[in-house]
Scaffold this motif. Structure first.
Motif, PDB file in Angstrom:
ATOM      1  N   ARG A 118       0.831  -1.201   0.000  1.00 57.81           N
ATOM      2  CA  ARG A 118       0.000   0.000   0.000  1.00 57.81           C
ATOM      3  C   ARG A 118       0.872   1.259   0.000  1.00 57.81           C
ATOM      4  O   ARG A 118       2.033   1.235   0.388  1.00 57.81           O
ATOM      5  N   ALA A 120       0.382   5.715   0.844  1.00 54.20           N
ATOM      6  CA  ALA A 120      -0.482   6.746   1.427  1.00 54.20           C
ATOM      7  C   ALA A 120      -0.427   7.979   0.541  1.00 54.20           C
ATOM      8  O   ALA A 120       0.586   8.694   0.516  1.00 54.20           O
ATOM      9  N   SER A 130      -0.442  10.569   8.285  1.00 53.60           N
ATOM     10  CA  SER A 130       0.224   9.313   7.953  1.00 53.60           C
ATOM     11  C   SER A 130       1.288   9.024   9.000  1.00 53.60           C
ATOM     12  O   SER A 130       1.864   9.939   9.586  1.00 53.60           O
ATOM     13  N   ARG A 134      -3.040   4.151  13.829  1.00 59.91           N
ATOM     14  CA  ARG A 134      -3.598   3.209  12.872  1.00 59.91           C
ATOM     15  C   ARG A 134      -4.879   2.643  13.469  1.00 59.91           C
ATOM     16  O   ARG A 134      -5.196   2.897  14.633  1.00 59.91           O
ATOM     17  N   ASP A 167      -5.593  -1.069   9.419  1.00 55.84           N
ATOM     18  CA  ASP A 167      -4.243  -1.628   9.395  1.00 55.84           C
ATOM     19  C   ASP A 167      -4.237  -3.099   9.769  1.00 55.84           C
ATOM     20  O   ASP A 167      -3.273  -3.810   9.494  1.00 55.84           O
ATOM     21  N   ASP A 427      -5.753   7.770   4.610  1.00 52.78           N
ATOM     22  CA  ASP A 427      -6.155   6.574   3.876  1.00 52.78           C
ATOM     23  C   ASP A 427      -4.969   6.007   3.110  1.00 52.78           C
ATOM     24  O   ASP A 427      -3.986   6.680   2.819  1.00 52.78           O
ATOM     25  N   ARG A 428      -5.063   4.725   2.776  1.00 53.27           N
ATOM     26  CA  ARG A 428      -4.067   4.031   1.966  1.00 53.27           C
ATOM     27  C   ARG A 428      -4.734   3.399   0.752  1.00 53.27           C
ATOM     28  O   ARG A 428      -5.945   3.145   0.778  1.00 53.27           O
ATOM     29  N   THR A 430      -3.962   0.700  -2.989  1.00 47.16           N
ATOM     30  CA  THR A 430      -3.117  -0.374  -3.526  1.00 47.16           C
ATOM     31  C   THR A 430      -3.023  -0.374  -5.051  1.00 47.16           C
ATOM     32  O   THR A 430      -2.411  -1.265  -5.628  1.00 47.16           O
TER      33      THR A 430
END
Length: 719
Positions: A118, A120, A130, A134, A167, A427-428, A430
């Motif tokens: 992932r 950020a 960030s 988490r 997380d 948020d993250r 992918t």
């Protein structure tokens, strides 16, 4: 740790706090642990999976008599089984006697999607950070016993989609009446891994008042002849074979001594040291004397367990000063303060739960600790019976994770007392490689659609079929009134849902969709499958593409807008193909950082515009290879006339496969969708005989990232 049961989930052995003030405040009286009188858990009616009798100690009467092939999520006792007989639908198994070779449901319970990496992106607001707090979640998706391995024929389920803020996910469950060790089922793991979230199984040793027996704790930490821990080795093997990421250890059975505490510490250390990267989260219950004394902090009484684990979930009556001292001790031990989860119990009140947020994620200072939600599926279970529609669930779930504004670029900073994760936690995402595609499928639906046509009228759920969805729901930028943006289940291009924008557009309106880091070349193409619903004003659609991120948190993307057509009501689904690499060549960019759409209605009319799919790729894909031979491995007559239950298996297709889809070929050439999975085995609960046919043809196809289907592998089931 466990709380009173949620609606429609079986009662579990549980304990609960009496609180006299807001949880997590320094003015709260120390929580008095009060065990509620309750009987053994009642499992949902479930049948014994095929062949399990040889691998269990005892089975309940309904399970023993069942004529059912359905596979279920696995659960065990560490070694010895309870006395007496299990309840209806319950199977008592010993983990010590488990082997992959003796597990008849292994192929149905094995996750296959690897854990994605992932990144950020720059945060959409100025408060989300960030690298600090988490979020963990302990969620019960179904009862311990009778939890189907591959979803079921209902849209009424906990279809978690807000992976961007998580997380770690703990697959919560276990009880003294069913089993104490619960492995997550494959659909949940596959969906979480697609979004970069690790999933943990649960080891739950309940309080004595709820059936807990100290012998089960001793069974768990028993040492082998060579000094190792046989059950720890089994836990490692289960996680590796099933494809999930670790264990949440919750030891709440009181009465132990220092020897037991030492064995537990060494057991945890063995899991960590021999687990090849498995995550181990310890719950704040047992202390160094072997007794159960919830500390609500990290201190000298429980630090040995923390040192032996990856992270620690602090009990719910923490205070500001306790979190500060816990973080300081963690750092003194060479660990990080964000390896501590401050527990927040939302099972009863959800986003109406009072929380001292400034003690955990202060707005004007570094975050004090990470935090963990206990039972966030409240957004599903608290809906009244008969009103748990997919749309109603997602409305509540969006509010839980994003806040009442439903806009993470302008979240409510604790408005009404609730500080949604989007306020504090960056948020993250992918999406980092091509090809990428989504049909905005949330993992459940009222029907199944393929290219805009319903090919099954049966409601369904299977989180493993969930797409990678927009992580920020919903960032909408307009000088006019904000339209409603939702996942909608009345129609779809593929899967069970689509994205719907509904409202008057007084000004051009940009809806941000995906934060991405995708390579950009002259060959890069974006495709949109979309339409204007009946009654919609004509809507001009533009693809929004950003090749750079904002300079600072809270900044807006500088989008380039590429025409994708003007749609009018009643025109049906259409696909726009945009060669963005050629059009953006002048920006001298090498990557795409965000994707969205801009909608404009002449005269500010009301639109109902539906986005069914979004795809990004460089070259036209070749169809995947057909799967290996499709085989009916077991079958039994169904409960309804003219139906049969089947177990199917096939060989894996070569190449990068998103999933496999199964269909029944109907007389005349039509197809009926039977289901899909990321693995290579599938259970069909009720194949329907069509028009008195003597045999039914079944097909399985491999489906790649762009939803391109392979040629089928086929078999025939004779009635």
């Amino acid at each position: 740790m466990s709380r009173p049961p949620s609606p429609d989930l079986p009662a579990k052995e549980s304990s609960v706090y009496d609180r006299s003030a807001t949880p997590g405040t320094d003015t709260a009286r120390p929580g008095r642990r009060r065990v509620l009188a309750a009987g053994a858990a009642t499992a949902a009616a479930a049948a014994l999976p095929m062949g399990t009798a040889t691998a269990v100690g005892r089975i309940g009467p309904a399970a023993a008599a069942a004529d059912d092939l359905r596979p279920y999520a696995s659960y065990w006792f560490p070694d010895s089984l309870p006395s007496g007989s299990p309840g209806d639908g319950v199977v008592w198994r010993s983990l010590r006697s488990w082997t992959p070779e003796s597990d008849p449901d292994l192929a149905f319970n094995t996750a296959t999607v690897p854990l994605a990496s992932r990144f950020a992106p720059v945060a959409p607001n100025t408060t989300a950070r960030s690298g600090q707090a988490r979020v963990s979640a302990l969620a019960a998706f179904a009862p311990t016993a009778g939890n189907p391995s591959q979803g079921s024929a209902t849209a009424d389920c906990y279809a978690l989609t807000h992976w961007a803020y998580l997380d770690e996910l703990v697959f919560w469950g276990g009880s003294s009446g069913e089993g104490l060790i619960l492995a997550p089922n494959a659909p949940v793991v596959d969906a979480a891994h697609r979004n970069g979230v690790p999933v943990l199984g649960t080891v739950f040793l309940p309080p004595v008042a709820y059936g807990g027996q100290l012998r089960w704790t001793r069974d768990l930490v028993q040492r082998g002849s060579g000094g190792g821990f046989p059950i720890a080795d089994k836990l490692i093997q289960v996680a590796k074979v099933y494809g999930f990421d670790g264990w949440f250890i919750n030891a709440e059975t009181d009465g132990g001594d220092t020897r037991l505490a030492t064995d537990m510490r060494d057991f945890l250390r063995h899991l960590r040291d021999h687990g090849e990267g498995l995550r181990i989260t310890w719950y704040d219950a047992m202390v160094d004397s072997g007794a159960v004394r919830w500390q609500n902090a990290l201190n000298d009484r429980n630090s040995a367990f923390f040192r032996a684990s990856s992270t620690m979930f602090l009990n719910f009556d923490w205070s500001r000063s306790g979190l500060v001292s816990s973080g300081r001790l963690a750092q003194d031990l060479g660990r990080g303060r964000y390896e501590l989860w401050a527990g927040i119990d939302v099972e009863s009140r959800g986003y109406d739960t009072p929380v001292n947020w400034d003690a955990v994620v202060p707005a004007e200072a570094a975050h004090t600790a990470a935090y963990g939600f206990y039972r966030p599926e409240w957004t599903w279970t608290s809906l009244p019976s008969g009103q748990r529609t997919p749309a109603a669930f997602h409305t509540r779930d969006d509010r839980f994770w994003t806040g009442a504004s439903l806009d993470p670029s302008a979240p409510d900073s604790g408005a009404g007392g609730w500080r949604a994760p989007a306020v504090s936690v960056a948020d993250r995402a992918t999406v980092t490689s091509l090809p990428f595609a989504t049909s905005f499928n949330t993992g459940h639906g009222l029907r199944w659609y393929e290219e805009g046509e319903a090919v099954s009228d049966t409601a369904w759920n299977h989180l493993g079929l969930q797409d990678r969805l927009p992580g920020r729901r919903w960032v909408v930028r307009t000088a006019g009134a904000r339209p409603t943006v939702t996942f909608d289940f009345a129609d779809a291009w593929r899967g069970g849902s689509s994205l719907l924008v509904d409202g008057a557009l007084g000004a051009p309106t940009t809806v941000e969709l995906h934060s991405v880091r995708l390579p950009l070349s002259a060959a890069t193409v974006v495709e949109l499958a979309h339409r204007a619903d009946a009654g919609s004003a004509a809507v001009r659609v533009e693809l929004a593409v950003a090749v750079r991120e904002p300079d600072t948190p809270g900044g807006a993307y500088d989008f380039a807008y590429l025409p994708a057509g003007t749609l009018r009501a009643g025109g049906g689904w259409t696909t726009a193909t945009l060669r963005i690499g050629r059009r953006l060549r002048g920006l001298r960019a090498e990557s795409v950082r965000a994707l969205g759409v801009r909608l404009t209605a002449r005269g500010g009319g009301t639109v109902r515009w539906r986005l069914g799919a979004l795809a990004v790729h460089d070259a036209a894909p070749e169809a995947p290879d057909a799967p290996g031979a499709l085989t009916v491995t077991a079958s039994r007559p169904g409960g309804a006339t003219g139906t049969a239950a089947l177990r199917l298996s096939w060989g894996r297709s070569s190449g990068a496969i998103r999933r496999y889809e199964l269909h029944q070929v109907l007389p005349g050439g039509g197809r009926r969708f039977l289901g899909g999975t990321c693995g290579t085995a599938f259970y069909v609960p009720a194949l329907r005989r069509a028009d008195g046919e003597r045999a039914s043809r079944l097909d399985v196809r491999a489906v790649d990232e762009l939803f391109t289907s392979s040629p089928p592998s086929s078999t025939t089931f004779t009635w």
